[in-house]
Design a protein around this motif. Structure first.
Motif, PDB file in Angstrom:
ATOM      1  N   UNK A   1     -46.002  47.182  12.620  1.00  0.00           N
ATOM      2  CA  UNK A   1     -46.354  48.002  11.563  1.00  0.00           C
ATOM      3  C   UNK A   1     -45.253  48.668  10.834  1.00  0.00           C
ATOM      4  N   UNK A   2     -43.891  48.490  11.303  1.00  0.00           N
ATOM      5  CA  UNK A   2     -42.804  48.900  10.577  1.00  0.00           C
ATOM      6  C   UNK A   2     -41.803  47.837  10.285  1.00  0.00           C
ATOM      7  N   UNK A   3     -42.496  46.606  10.319  1.00  0.00           N
ATOM      8  CA  UNK A   3     -41.801  45.437  10.110  1.00  0.00           C
ATOM      9  C   UNK A   3     -42.126  44.647   8.781  1.00  0.00           C
ATOM     10  N   UNK A   4     -41.337  43.753   8.423  1.00  0.00           N
ATOM     11  CA  UNK A   4     -41.713  43.061   7.086  1.00  0.00           C
ATOM     12  C   UNK A   4     -41.741  41.551   7.584  1.00  0.00           C
ATOM     13  N   UNK A   5     -42.044  41.342   8.702  1.00  0.00           N
ATOM     14  CA  UNK A   5     -42.155  39.955   8.970  1.00  0.00           C
ATOM     15  C   UNK A   5     -43.159  39.060   8.626  1.00  0.00           C
ATOM     16  N   UNK A   6     -44.369  39.819   7.902  1.00  0.00           N
ATOM     17  CA  UNK A   6     -45.361  39.200   7.398  1.00  0.00           C
ATOM     18  C   UNK A   6     -44.874  38.398   6.025  1.00  0.00           C
ATOM     19  N   UNK A   7     -43.475  38.697   5.517  1.00  0.00           N
ATOM     20  CA  UNK A   7     -43.343  38.170   4.333  1.00  0.00           C
ATOM     21  C   UNK A   7     -43.225  36.756   4.220  1.00  0.00           C
ATOM     22  N   UNK A   8     -42.725  35.977   5.297  1.00  0.00           N
ATOM     23  CA  UNK A   8     -42.436  34.579   5.531  1.00  0.00           C
ATOM     24  C   UNK A   8     -43.903  33.752   5.241  1.00  0.00           C
ATOM     25  N   UNK A   9     -44.824  33.938   6.102  1.00  0.00           N
ATOM     26  CA  UNK A   9     -45.907  33.194   5.843  1.00  0.00           C
ATOM     27  C   UNK A   9     -46.571  33.686   4.542  1.00  0.00           C
ATOM     28  N   UNK A  10     -46.463  35.164   4.151  1.00  0.00           N
ATOM     29  CA  UNK A  10     -47.120  35.431   2.651  1.00  0.00           C
ATOM     30  C   UNK A  10     -46.453  34.699   1.449  1.00  0.00           C
ATOM     31  N   UNK A  11     -45.052  34.520   1.787  1.00  0.00           N
ATOM     32  CA  UNK A  11     -44.393  33.624   0.659  1.00  0.00           C
ATOM     33  C   UNK A  11     -44.938  32.112   0.709  1.00  0.00           C
ATOM     34  N   UNK A  12     -44.912  31.795   1.899  1.00  0.00           N
ATOM     35  CA  UNK A  12     -45.224  30.348   1.918  1.00  0.00           C
ATOM     36  C   UNK A  12     -46.713  30.079   1.320  1.00  0.00           C
ATOM     37  N   UNK A  13     -47.696  30.878   1.705  1.00  0.00           N
ATOM     38  CA  UNK A  13     -48.741  30.764   1.062  1.00  0.00           C
ATOM     39  C   UNK A  13     -48.995  30.990  -0.306  1.00  0.00           C
ATOM     40  N   UNK A  14     -48.073  31.922  -0.807  1.00  0.00           N
ATOM     41  CA  UNK A  14     -48.067  32.003  -2.359  1.00  0.00           C
ATOM     42  C   UNK A  14     -47.540  30.616  -3.008  1.00  0.00           C
ATOM     43  N   UNK A  15     -46.598  30.138  -2.274  1.00  0.00           N
ATOM     44  CA  UNK A  15     -46.130  28.947  -3.091  1.00  0.00           C
ATOM     45  C   UNK A  15     -47.051  27.873  -2.895  1.00  0.00           C
ATOM     46  N   UNK A  16     -47.957  27.831  -1.897  1.00  0.00           N
ATOM     47  CA  UNK A  16     -48.820  26.629  -1.945  1.00  0.00           C
ATOM     48  C   UNK A  16     -50.204  26.662  -3.156  1.00  0.00           C
ATOM     49  N   UNK A  17     -50.496  28.168  -3.131  1.00  0.00           N
ATOM     50  CA  UNK A  17     -51.521  28.478  -3.790  1.00  0.00           C
ATOM     51  C   UNK A  17     -51.280  28.842  -5.172  1.00  0.00           C
ATOM     52  N   UNK A  18     -50.328  29.784  -5.647  1.00  0.00           N
ATOM     53  CA  UNK A  18     -50.483  30.439  -6.723  1.00  0.00           C
ATOM     54  C   UNK A  18     -49.072  29.714  -7.581  1.00  0.00           C
ATOM     55  N   UNK A  19     -47.916  29.433  -6.917  1.00  0.00           N
ATOM     56  CA  UNK A  19     -46.964  28.782  -7.953  1.00  0.00           C
ATOM     57  C   UNK A  19     -46.983  27.835  -8.739  1.00  0.00           C
ATOM     58  N   UNK A  20     -47.792  26.800  -8.431  1.00  0.00           N
ATOM     59  CA  UNK A  20     -48.432  25.639  -9.328  1.00  0.00           C
ATOM     60  C   UNK A  20     -48.801  25.944 -10.771  1.00  0.00           C
ATOM     61  N   UNK A  21     -49.356  27.424 -10.701  1.00  0.00           N
ATOM     62  CA  UNK A  21     -50.068  27.872 -11.925  1.00  0.00           C
ATOM     63  C   UNK A  21     -49.215  28.812 -12.559  1.00  0.00           C
ATOM     64  N   UNK A  22     -48.072  29.337 -11.881  1.00  0.00           N
ATOM     65  CA  UNK A  22     -47.460  30.365 -12.418  1.00  0.00           C
ATOM     66  C   UNK A  22     -47.228  30.475 -14.165  1.00  0.00           C
TER      67      UNK A  22
END
Length: 494
Positions: free
Chosen positions: A182-203
């Motif tokens: 809960x004091x970590x930012x370890x979630x950023x790696x999968x969060x960034x990966x999913x962003x690239x898959x779903x959102x980035x193509x339509x940025x």
């Protein structure tokens, strides 16, 4: 014959030496207009094949962005995206009707209809909404975007497979909800990966069309994805867009009605016979509803309160809920209690009342529709991640019950964290044009630390509220996604 063979080689040599960015950009702009002619010539020459795809012809050395762009398994220019949307809408409607065992809608909106509705909503709400269909298929991830008044845009990413997407979603869940992180930012790696898959193509189209609200229509494995935490490397998705998830556009009430002057029916329980207690619920309800008319001399702390009624513990029964819905006009129903979405049939999932459980398949038996409930809030939900039935039940919560929009959580958030989010959300709901904008502003304020617990007080945009004894004010960093990313809108964002 030898002379003829030298021409294609000479043509490729010329392109190869145009590798610097200035030349490449000028040639590329011109070639966009002449690409069909060039492609025909190259086919004749034997230099272009279907396997090379739409972007098979490269000019110069590719940039890093170009080199990492997925190679499509289909030529997207040959796909009829209107047909794709119609087919997905029909298929997913059938999935939900099979799960709930009944006909859910006779609506047959087409992409042009959807684009027109988005334009109308944009004018009424001063927002720029768009719909994004995210469809995991065996041939890859299919993405289709519709913006106000425009034809759909499509993308097929052949290197993104269903199982990998599902694994990424589970990984993101685990990183956010792990108590040790809960004091970590370890979630950023999968969060960034999913962003690239779903959102980035339509940025680019999202930015150029100034879209500020996104409706996600998600396929299997993605329907319980915490959308707001997706990350572009600098910002969370919630910082860029107001978000909501819909089962299908044809399964959504697309009419707009403001809720700024709505009456609220707030019910809940702080103690249960076989569930963990929720000690903050009485205080949560008191920060939302003001049972007496709010005078013009009301204090700053009362600005988040709404007219309505509250019922706690013994008054929190299914029979009393039915009586209240039948006797008075409420536009918002707030239930501060345990709710759980479980695998299997709809009757396995429930909302906990004081003396009984309301099963998911019983939701439509209550009088939610006449008059229509604009917003149903469940402030203590839990979902089983990765299960198809759970996804259908959670994403179908709004239209199954008959309410226009539902606000619920993907995982159980601490009692105190929920208190902070709900108190701020109802304040934002008074000033924003849509429900999605209200949730967006609430989550942004939480992640930036503007909604926080300090020295026995809850700090909100309307000021400090003293916390009663027994509600632990310390040790909670409400800026972590665990506290705000779980909460999501289901159904209409407006």
């Amino acid at each position: 014959m030898k002379r003829i063979q030298r021409y294609p080689l000479l043509f490729l040599d010329i392109l190869k030496h145009l590798g610097n960015s200035w030349a490449r950009n000028k040639v590329y702009k011109r070639m966009r207009r002449t690409r069909p002619v060039v492609r025909f010539i190259l086919v004749v020459m034997g230099l272009f094949t279907l396997e090379m795809g739409v972007w098979g012809l490269s000019v110069g050395r590719p940039s890093l962005a170009e080199s990492t762009r997925p190679v499509h398994s289909l030529m997207t220019h040959s796909v009829n995206w209107n047909t794709q949307v119609n087919e997905v809408e029909k298929k997913w409607e059938e999935d939900y009707e099979t799960y709930f065992g009944k006909n859910l809608t006779d609506s047959k909106l087409t992409p042009p209809d959807i684009a027109k509705i988005l334009t109308q909503i944009s004018e009424k709400t001063a927002t720029k909404p768009a719909v994004l269909w995210v469809v995991p298929e065996p041939e890859g991830l299919v993405l289709v975007l519709i913006t106000p008044g425009k034809e759909p845009l499509g993308e097929i990413q052949s290197d993104i497979k269903q199982e990998q997407l599902k694994a990424d979603v589970i990984s993101l869940y685990q990183e956010i909800t792990n108590p040790r992180k809960l004091y970590s930012r370890s979630y950023l790696e999968p969060a960034h990966k999913l962003y690239n898959s779903i959102i980035k193509p339509f940025e680019t189209p999202l930015e150029t069309k100034k879209i500020d609200s996104l409706l996600f229509c998600m396929g299997a494995g993605l329907r319980t994805l915490p959308l707001g935490v997706l990350h572009d490397g600098e910002h969370f998705l919630i910082e860029k867009y107001a978000l909501t998830r819909i089962p299908a556009f044809n399964l959504m009430n697309s009419n707009y009605q403001t809720v700024k002057n709505a009456k609220v029916l707030a019910m809940g329980a702080s103690e249960f016979k076989s569930q963990n207690p929720l000690p903050a619920v009485p205080f949560e309800l008191s920060t939302i509803v003001q049972s007496q008319p709010i005078s013009s001399t009301a204090t700053q702390n009362n600005l988040g309160q709404w007219l309505g009624q509250t019922f706690l513990n013994q008054g929190f029964t299914i029979d009393n809920l039915k009586r209240q819905l039948a006797s008075q006009f409420y536009s918002i129903v707030h239930l501060a209690t345990h709710a759980e979405f479980k695998p299997g049939k709809p009757e396995n999932s429930y909302i906990q009342f004081w003396d009984s459980q309301l099963k998911l398949n019983q939701m439509d038996q209550l009088n939610w529709k006449n008059p229509p409930i604009e917003l149903l809030v469940l402030s203590a939900c839990k979902t089983a991640v990765g299960d198809k039935d759970v996804e259908l039940g959670f994403a179908g919560l709004a239209f199954q019950s008959g309410v226009k929009t539902a606000l619920a959580s993907l995982w159980y958030v601490s009692d105190t964290g929920t208190l902070g989010l709900m108190s701020e959300f109802y304040q934002q709901l008074k000033t924003t044009s849509t429900k999605a904008k209200a949730l967006q502003q609430t989550q942004i304020r939480m992640l930036k630390g503007d909604v926080r617990l300090q020295q026995g007080e809850l700090l909100l945009s309307r000021g400090e509220i003293p916390l009663p004894p027994g509600i632990a004010p310390e040790g909670y960093d409400l800026s972590h996604p665990y506290y705000w990313a779980a909460f999501t809108l289901i159904g209409s964002p407006w």
